[in-house]
Write a protein that holds these residues in place. Sequence first.
Motif, PDB file in Angstrom:
ATOM      1  N   ILE A   1     -37.392  56.852  59.980  1.00  0.00           N
ATOM      2  CA  ILE A   1     -38.075  56.434  61.209  1.00  0.00           C
ATOM      3  C   ILE A   1     -37.767  54.960  61.429  1.00  0.00           C
ATOM      4  N   HIS A   2     -37.040  54.655  62.466  1.00  0.00           N
ATOM      5  CA  HIS A   2     -36.631  53.283  62.756  1.00  0.00           C
ATOM      6  C   HIS A   2     -37.704  52.584  63.587  1.00  0.00           C
ATOM      7  N   GLN A   3     -37.737  51.250  63.469  1.00  0.00           N
ATOM      8  CA  GLN A   3     -38.642  50.441  64.272  1.00  0.00           C
ATOM      9  C   GLN A   3     -37.832  49.411  65.047  1.00  0.00           C
ATOM     10  N   PHE A   4     -38.034  49.379  66.342  1.00  0.00           N
ATOM     11  CA  PHE A   4     -37.360  48.407  67.202  1.00  0.00           C
ATOM     12  C   PHE A   4     -38.421  47.538  67.865  1.00  0.00           C
ATOM     13  N   CYS A   5     -38.346  46.241  67.606  1.00  0.00           N
ATOM     14  CA  CYS A   5     -39.346  45.287  68.096  1.00  0.00           C
ATOM     15  C   CYS A   5     -38.690  44.265  69.011  1.00  0.00           C
ATOM     16  N   CYS A   6     -39.430  43.815  70.004  1.00  0.00           N
ATOM     17  CA  CYS A   6     -38.963  42.702  70.822  1.00  0.00           C
ATOM     18  C   CYS A   6     -40.144  41.807  71.144  1.00  0.00           C
ATOM     19  N   SER A   7     -39.848  40.558  71.466  1.00  0.00           N
ATOM     20  CA  SER A   7     -40.919  39.596  71.740  1.00  0.00           C
ATOM     21  C   SER A   7     -41.184  39.435  73.230  1.00  0.00           C
ATOM     22  N   GLY A   8     -40.322  40.029  74.064  1.00  0.00           N
ATOM     23  CA  GLY A   8     -40.466  39.882  75.516  1.00  0.00           C
ATOM     24  C   GLY A   8     -40.751  41.198  76.209  1.00  0.00           C
ATOM     25  N   ASP A   9     -40.189  41.375  77.376  1.00  0.00           N
ATOM     26  CA  ASP A   9     -40.417  42.563  78.200  1.00  0.00           C
ATOM     27  C   ASP A   9     -39.925  43.818  77.480  1.00  0.00           C
ATOM     28  N   PRO A  10     -40.845  44.708  77.093  1.00  0.00           N
ATOM     29  CA  PRO A  10     -40.428  45.880  76.322  1.00  0.00           C
ATOM     30  C   PRO A  10     -39.680  46.917  77.157  1.00  0.00           C
ATOM     31  N   LYS A  11     -39.919  46.934  78.465  1.00  0.00           N
ATOM     32  CA  LYS A  11     -39.308  47.959  79.308  1.00  0.00           C
ATOM     33  C   LYS A  11     -37.795  47.813  79.358  1.00  0.00           C
ATOM     34  N   ILE A  12     -37.307  46.599  79.688  1.00  0.00           N
ATOM     35  CA  ILE A  12     -35.857  46.405  79.796  1.00  0.00           C
ATOM     36  C   ILE A  12     -35.203  46.469  78.421  1.00  0.00           C
ATOM     37  N   PHE A  13     -35.916  45.969  77.380  1.00  0.00           N
ATOM     38  CA  PHE A  13     -35.374  46.047  76.018  1.00  0.00           C
ATOM     39  C   PHE A  13     -35.152  47.501  75.613  1.00  0.00           C
ATOM     40  N   ARG A  14     -36.149  48.328  75.825  1.00  0.00           N
ATOM     41  CA  ARG A  14     -36.046  49.734  75.439  1.00  0.00           C
ATOM     42  C   ARG A  14     -34.965  50.443  76.252  1.00  0.00           C
ATOM     43  N   GLN A  15     -34.876  50.103  77.528  1.00  0.00           N
ATOM     44  CA  GLN A  15     -33.866  50.711  78.399  1.00  0.00           C
ATOM     45  C   GLN A  15     -32.457  50.398  77.901  1.00  0.00           C
ATOM     46  N   ILE A  16     -32.199  49.122  77.586  1.00  0.00           N
ATOM     47  CA  ILE A  16     -30.883  48.715  77.098  1.00  0.00           C
ATOM     48  C   ILE A  16     -30.599  49.338  75.732  1.00  0.00           C
ATOM     49  N   ALA A  17     -31.616  49.340  74.862  1.00  0.00           N
ATOM     50  CA  ALA A  17     -31.445  49.901  73.517  1.00  0.00           C
ATOM     51  C   ALA A  17     -31.096  51.382  73.582  1.00  0.00           C
ATOM     52  N   GLN A  18     -31.810  52.130  74.393  1.00  0.00           N
ATOM     53  CA  GLN A  18     -31.549  53.568  74.493  1.00  0.00           C
ATOM     54  C   GLN A  18     -30.184  53.843  75.120  1.00  0.00           C
ATOM     55  N   GLN A  19     -29.801  53.011  76.092  1.00  0.00           N
ATOM     56  CA  GLN A  19     -28.496  53.174  76.731  1.00  0.00           C
ATOM     57  C   GLN A  19     -27.367  52.867  75.752  1.00  0.00           C
ATOM     58  N   TRP A  20     -27.519  51.797  74.982  1.00  0.00           N
ATOM     59  CA  TRP A  20     -26.451  51.373  74.076  1.00  0.00           C
ATOM     60  C   TRP A  20     -26.362  52.264  72.842  1.00  0.00           C
ATOM     61  N   LEU A  21     -27.513  52.582  72.243  1.00  0.00           N
ATOM     62  CA  LEU A  21     -27.513  53.366  70.999  1.00  0.00           C
ATOM     63  C   LEU A  21     -27.266  54.847  71.260  1.00  0.00           C
ATOM     64  N   ASP A  22     -27.651  55.318  72.428  1.00  0.00           N
ATOM     65  CA  ASP A  22     -27.305  56.654  72.901  1.00  0.00           C
ATOM     66  C   ASP A  22     -27.567  57.713  71.828  1.00  0.00           C
ATOM     67  N   GLU A  23     -26.496  58.441  71.434  1.00  0.00           N
ATOM     68  CA  GLU A  23     -26.681  59.551  70.497  1.00  0.00           C
ATOM     69  C   GLU A  23     -27.076  59.091  69.096  1.00  0.00           C
ATOM     70  N   GLN A  24     -26.900  57.803  68.807  1.00  0.00           N
ATOM     71  CA  GLN A  24     -27.251  57.312  67.476  1.00  0.00           C
ATOM     72  C   GLN A  24     -28.749  57.425  67.209  1.00  0.00           C
ATOM     73  N   ILE A  25     -29.573  57.386  68.263  1.00  0.00           N
ATOM     74  CA  ILE A  25     -31.021  57.519  68.051  1.00  0.00           C
ATOM     75  C   ILE A  25     -31.601  58.742  68.760  1.00  0.00           C
ATOM     76  N   GLU A  26     -30.722  59.555  69.344  1.00  0.00           N
ATOM     77  CA  GLU A  26     -31.176  60.713  70.118  1.00  0.00           C
ATOM     78  C   GLU A  26     -32.023  61.674  69.280  1.00  0.00           C
ATOM     79  N   LEU A  27     -31.623  61.898  68.042  1.00  0.00           N
ATOM     80  CA  LEU A  27     -32.313  62.853  67.181  1.00  0.00           C
ATOM     81  C   LEU A  27     -33.126  62.176  66.079  1.00  0.00           C
TER      82      LEU A  27
END
Length: 269
Positions: free
Chosen positions: A232-258
């Motif tokens: 179970i991975h943890q991704f943290c940010c200190s600023g706007d979580p919406k854009i951070f999560r959007q970029i992270a999911q777009q970039w990591l793609d299938e690496q975190i899909e499952l």
Amino acid sequence: MQQPIAILDSGVGGLTVAKEVLRQLPRERIIYFGDTARTPYGPRPSEEVKRFTREIVDYLVQFTPKMIVIACNTATAVALEDIQSRVNIPVVGVIYPGARAAIGRTQTGYVGVIGTEGTIKSGAYEQALKRLKPHIEVISQACPTFVPLVEKGNFCSDETYETVRESLQFLKGSPIDSLILGCTHYPFLAETISEVMGPEVILISSADETAREISTILHDQGKLAGSDVLPIHQFCCSGDPKIFRQIAQQWLDEQIELTPVVWQVPKIG
């Protein structure tokens, strides 16, 4: 061995390293911290970057990581040795892995480096390259406008192309055959950078080589994760979580899909 690998960056750039760790070491658990509220680090004074890095490390050590990866080139340049002296676990930066990769790829001995103002001013890449190969020719260029583009998720647009083209005019006319992307944000712009520089210039990202170094160190210490249970991975940010999560999911793609992921916005500093 089930302790996490802690990865920190000034923002979303370190996700390029996280993606390679997820790909090469799928059993390892990651805790990632992106300091999106205080990005970019490049224009900041060295002491301020060092303080920010210490604050993030102080936050991450509560998770008892088995390794800390400073995925920010600016923080690696000014804070790596400081952090290594403060903790009793391996601390890996991204500059030497990137330098080693460039030495292995250049045919002409002319290597370009682009990075933040802080990284270029430190001369860290030039020093690393010349330690590995004293007679190599290094041509460096600061590109301070790249990180804000990436942090906004603006990877491919007319604005992005023009910004990259203007920033790389100097290097475009140089004899380099390899170009180190000396900021972990820059691989997000790799397609545009490659288009501007042309096919004769090889782009070098430190992410792949850094992941290999992480694997080697953990293997040598007998600390590679052995469980077949999905981490179970943890991704943290200190600023706007919406854009951070959007970029992270777009970039990591299938690496975190499952893979189970926990998203957090902790308070630091």
